[in-house]
Scaffold this active site. Structure first.
Site, PDB file in Angstrom:
ATOM      1  N   CYS A  13      33.408  38.927  49.914  1.00  0.00           N
ATOM      2  CA  CYS A  13      32.226  38.924  49.062  1.00  0.00           C
ATOM      3  C   CYS A  13      32.106  37.545  48.416  1.00  0.00           C
ATOM      4  O   CYS A  13      32.983  36.688  48.581  1.00  0.00           O
ATOM      5  CB  CYS A  13      32.340  40.012  47.989  1.00  0.00           C
ATOM      6  N   HIS A  41      43.844  40.565  46.898  1.00  0.00           N
ATOM      7  CA  HIS A  41      44.742  41.585  47.433  1.00  0.00           C
ATOM      8  C   HIS A  41      44.687  41.596  48.963  1.00  0.00           C
ATOM      9  O   HIS A  41      44.180  42.529  49.582  1.00  0.00           O
ATOM     10  CB  HIS A  41      44.374  42.964  46.878  1.00  0.00           C
ATOM     11  N   HIS A  74      40.205  38.716  39.742  1.00  0.00           N
ATOM     12  CA  HIS A  74      40.188  39.870  38.846  1.00  0.00           C
ATOM     13  C   HIS A  74      40.051  39.471  37.378  1.00  0.00           C
ATOM     14  O   HIS A  74      39.702  40.303  36.542  1.00  0.00           O
ATOM     15  CB  HIS A  74      41.480  40.680  38.984  1.00  0.00           C
ATOM     16  N   CYS A  96      35.842  36.185  39.132  1.00  0.00           N
ATOM     17  CA  CYS A  96      34.538  36.534  39.723  1.00  0.00           C
ATOM     18  C   CYS A  96      33.462  36.534  38.636  1.00  0.00           C
ATOM     19  O   CYS A  96      33.663  37.080  37.548  1.00  0.00           O
ATOM     20  CB  CYS A  96      34.621  37.907  40.383  1.00  0.00           C
ATOM     21  N   GLU A 125      41.881  43.839  36.706  1.00  0.00           N
ATOM     22  CA  GLU A 125      40.515  43.643  36.227  1.00  0.00           C
ATOM     23  C   GLU A 125      40.233  44.496  34.997  1.00  0.00           C
ATOM     24  O   GLU A 125      39.651  44.027  34.009  1.00  0.00           O
ATOM     25  CB  GLU A 125      39.514  43.974  37.327  1.00  0.00           C
ATOM     26  N   THR A 167      34.206  46.460  38.688  1.00  0.00           N
ATOM     27  CA  THR A 167      33.227  45.997  39.682  1.00  0.00           C
ATOM     28  C   THR A 167      33.361  46.719  41.010  1.00  0.00           C
ATOM     29  O   THR A 167      32.397  46.814  41.771  1.00  0.00           O
ATOM     30  CB  THR A 167      33.372  44.484  39.923  1.00  0.00           C
ATOM     31  N   SER A 223      44.228  46.759  47.726  1.00  0.00           N
ATOM     32  CA  SER A 223      42.893  46.315  47.332  1.00  0.00           C
ATOM     33  C   SER A 223      42.060  47.507  46.889  1.00  0.00           C
ATOM     34  O   SER A 223      41.860  48.460  47.646  1.00  0.00           O
ATOM     35  CB  SER A 223      42.210  45.605  48.507  1.00  0.00           C
ATOM     36  N   SER A 224      41.554  47.450  45.669  1.00  0.00           N
ATOM     37  CA  SER A 224      40.773  48.559  45.128  1.00  0.00           C
ATOM     38  C   SER A 224      39.519  48.820  45.944  1.00  0.00           C
ATOM     39  O   SER A 224      39.224  49.954  46.314  1.00  0.00           O
ATOM     40  CB  SER A 224      40.394  48.264  43.673  1.00  0.00           C
ATOM     41  N   SER A 266      38.072  41.516  50.315  1.00  0.00           N
ATOM     42  CA  SER A 266      39.127  40.504  50.306  1.00  0.00           C
ATOM     43  C   SER A 266      39.771  40.348  51.684  1.00  0.00           C
ATOM     44  O   SER A 266      40.892  39.873  51.802  1.00  0.00           O
ATOM     45  CB  SER A 266      40.195  40.882  49.273  1.00  0.00           C
TER      46      SER A 266
END
Length: 730
Positions: A13, A41, A74, A96, A125, A167, A223-224, A266
């Site tokens: 992103c 991540h 984050h 970010c 984050e 986010t 990674s969330s 990511s």
């Protein structure tokens, strides 16, 4: 696997791409750098940076001298940023911009504002966001946690309340949470802070999963946003989360026709390309394509399924249809196998006419839940199996029973729909909007509204259970079926009602369960049918509401008072004769009984009423209060006084009791009561009867019997009300 479809938005992103480029630029410029925690991540990218001399440190003080410290996407906690600046450490903030926006929102709120944060409390984050809040802050990960937070902390009373989200929070879960906040905390200001790239990826992944046979999600397991993508896709298709192309070897793609591919924000493009290359080699000349319109996938899948259905309609056998759905050569052929040996992880079979050993892996044995392979097959069983893979070098045939079951199961599903038959299946998953049931390896979707579970209960109560349902809708092109448990329950209830009405008789004693309460009575399930206990039938004493006697869910003993077969209505009795207070009085309180401590419940000009037992009050005539003259009962008695009385007379027909206080005391010398010229010479019992007729009889003080006497009209009124509001049969 015939086709691979790559999501258009897969990969980095804006925020991640910005952070990564900042670090690589430092390297290209010959500067030393380290990151405060992994920059993103993704272990592969972190490893590449380490090979170039960029290390990740856990705390600012660990930053080597001469290195620039890079703050990851984050963001960090407010105090940590303050420590970096105080220590004079040179840093580059790669947080970010979407995260920084949230920091500004929570930090500029008015003093004392309570902040709600949707996200993972352990995620960096969220920790950073929480540190910038000006007042109390609460973190919740889903709608149920939010409801609990609001209730426990009385957040609906807060005058200054705001809500933000991580986010990468799930867009679907956010909609649920937003709905709760708007309903309960009407003064809360809600900020939509889910990253637009996250929302876009989740929406595209959701649409892709609905159209594909399986999904591949590429990204780090920590990674969330990648994990959220997997959760979104898993609701509609088998989904596999991989970090590198090497993990593709563990996935059997032969079961799937169209496979969708997406990647976390990511995930580097190089890893995505490597995965696509490996998958494309698996299908050789099949086309790998990126698409903007996921509808193309559905069209391709529908055409393939339609062709299979039409082929079947032309008279092809099950085996022929199945074989055509696979690629050529050995893979996809139907063979017979005889079970030769069973182990905890595999089943070995002999395939007639073949020298190779047939092996069914545990995962390919059955779609139904099971503990041991022996629960599914036994030695000597002859099975229909599909060849998944042939390994001539090792002399092994990899086979699947689960896949043949699913095709046969689909045929059974279609037949059950045509014949309106009941099928059985195990509830295997709780998904958005309902549950999934497995029927011989074929999945059937059952909407929550047709699950038979009340609205206020969780669908989790069904998971793992075997349910009976009917197939109410079929999409043969997409091989999807919809079932209804409620349809079966309705049929069973209808049969139970018919059986009940065939056996019910007036006077019959039954055991039932209270289903609902109204102001005029209680509805009771007596085995397939509902009857009503009128409020006057619930107690011998007057009550204001049925809940004073029974509650929903109570098991009660009742008897049939009246049956209206034409209108399908049942009146039930609940009061027991032995509990009638007048029967108790007759048995335990004959004339001449002394009642100790009877409370005074009413005062009139001609006497006082005292409670003998619950439901019965007696009159102490003014002439029976004392041997001496009493001008008015209120001069010597008041409500609440407890007195000893003698039962002097009982009229069971008129429900009257005469009491005396003075006859329990010694009569003084002389006759003071009769010496007064104004004294009435009428006997006390006659006076009591006459005055009671004229004034207020005992049953008006506690009119339990009035209620019973008026029972028939009350029941009629109740039945009229029930017909309009909640008819027993409906």
């Amino acid at each position: 696997m015939n086709k691979i479809i790559l999501a258009e938005t897969a990969g980095f992103c804006f925020g991640v791409n910005r952070a990564v480029e900042l670090v690589y630029k430092l390297i290209d410029d010959g500067q030393k750098a380290c990151t405060l925690g992994p920059i993103i991540h993704n272990q592969q990218l972190v490893s590449d940076l380490e090979s170039k001399g960029v290390t990740a440190v856990d705390a600012p003080e660990d930053c080597p001298s001469g290195c620039k410290l890079v703050i990851r996407t984050h963001g960090i906690e407010k105090q940590v940023l303050s420590d970096i600046e105080k220590a004079g450490i040179e840093y580059i903030d790669a947080t970010c911009p979407f995260v920084l926006k949230i920091h500004r929102i929570v930090s500029t709120a008015q003093e004392g504002t309570v902040t709600l944060i949707a996200g993972d409390s352990s995620h960096p984050e969220v920790k950073g966001i929480r540190s910038f809040c000006v007042g109390r802050a609460y973190v919740f990960k889903n709608a149920s946690e939010l409801e609990k937070l609001i209730e426990e902390n009385r957040l609906f009373d807060e005058k200054s309340l705001i809500c933000v989200s991580q986010t990468t929070f799930s867009t679907e879960e956010w909609k649920k949470c937003e709905k709760i906040i708007k309903k309960v905390c009407t003064n809360c200001k809600i900020f939509a802070t889910i990253c637009c790239a996250t929302a876009e990826r989740q929406a595209e992944a959701l649409a892709l999963a609905k159209k594909c046979s399986a999904m591949i999600v590429i990204g780090g397991r920590h990674s969330s946003n990648t994990c959220k993508l997997k959760d979104v896709c898993s609701e509609y298709a088998p989904t596999f989360l991989i970090e590198t192309a090497a993990e593709l070897a563990e996935i059997d793609f032969s079961r799937f026709n169209v496979v969708g591919v997406t990647a976390g924000a990511s995930t580097p493009s190089a890893i995505i390309k490597e995965v696509l290359k490996t998958m494309s080699e698996e299908i050789k000349e099949k086309e790998v394509e990126a698409t903007q319109d996921v509808a193309e996938t559905a069209e391709a899948a529908d055409k393939a399924d339609k062709a299979a259905v039409e082929a079947s309609a032309d008279g092809e056998t099950f085996a022929e249809m199945l074989e055509q759905s696979f690629s050529s050569n050995e893979t996809g052929k139907i063979v017979k196998g005889v079970v030769a040996n069973i182990t905890p992880t595999e089943v070995f079979v002999d395939v007639p006419g073949r020298k190779q050993t047939g092996v069914i892996a545990r995962d390919d044995l059955s779609a139904e839940p099971f503990e041991k392979c022996e629960d599914i097959v036994s030695k000597g069983d002859v099975l229909d199996l599909i060849i998944l893979k042939t390994n001539d070098q090792d002399g092994v045939l990899k086979l699947s029973k689960k896949l043949t079951d699913s095709f046969k199961g689909w045929d059974d599903i279609v037949k059950a729909k045509e014949d309106d038959e009941i099928v059985e299946g195990v509830i295997t998953n709780i998904v958005r909007g309902g549950v999934l049931a497995s029927v011989k390896g074929t999945r059937v979707f059952i909407p929550a509204s047709l699950s038979g579970v009340p609205k206020n209960e969780e669908l989790d109560v069904l998971k793992g259970t075997t349910a009976k349902f009917k197939i109410i809708d079929i999409n043969e092109q997409r091989r999807r079926a919809v079932g209804s448990i409620r349809a079966v329950l309705n049929e069973e209830r209808a049969k139970a009602r018919e059986a009940a009405w065939a056996t019910l008789e007036e006077g019959m004693k039954l055991t039932g369960v209270v289903k609902s309460l109204t102001n005029y009575g209680a509805f009771v399930d007596i085995g397939g049918v509902d009857g009503m206990i009128h409020i006057s039938e619930l107690s011998w004493t007057r009550i204001k509401h049925p809940s004073e006697v029974v509650n929903v869910g109570d098991q009660v003993e009742v008897y049939v008072k009246a049956l209206d077969r034409e209108n399908k209505k049942i009146s039930l009795g609940f009061k027991k004769v032995e509990d009638n207070p007048w029967e108790i009085l007759k048995r335990d309180y004959p004339v001449g009984t002394v009642v100790k401590g009877a409370p005074i419940v009413g005062i009139t000009s001609f006497g006082a009423f005292a409670k003998i037992i619950p439901g019965i009050e007696g009159l102490i005539h003014i002439s029976e209060i004392s041997w001496t003259r009493v001008k008015t009962p209120a001069d010597v008695l008041k409500v609440g006084d407890e007195v000893d009385v003698l039962i002097t007379a009982v009229d069971f027909d008129k429900h009257r009791v005469s009491l005396s206080m003075k006859k329990l005391t010694e009569r003084p010398e002389g006759d003071f009561s009769l010496a007064d010229e104004d004294r009435d010479d009428q006997p006390a019992e006659e006076a009591a009867e006459d005055t009671a007729e004229e004034a207020a009889p005992v049953e008006e003080a506690a009119p339990a019997e009035e209620a019973a006497a008026d029972e028939a009209p009350a029941e009629a009124a109740a039945e009229e009300a029930a017909a309009e509001e909640a008819p027993a049969e409906e």
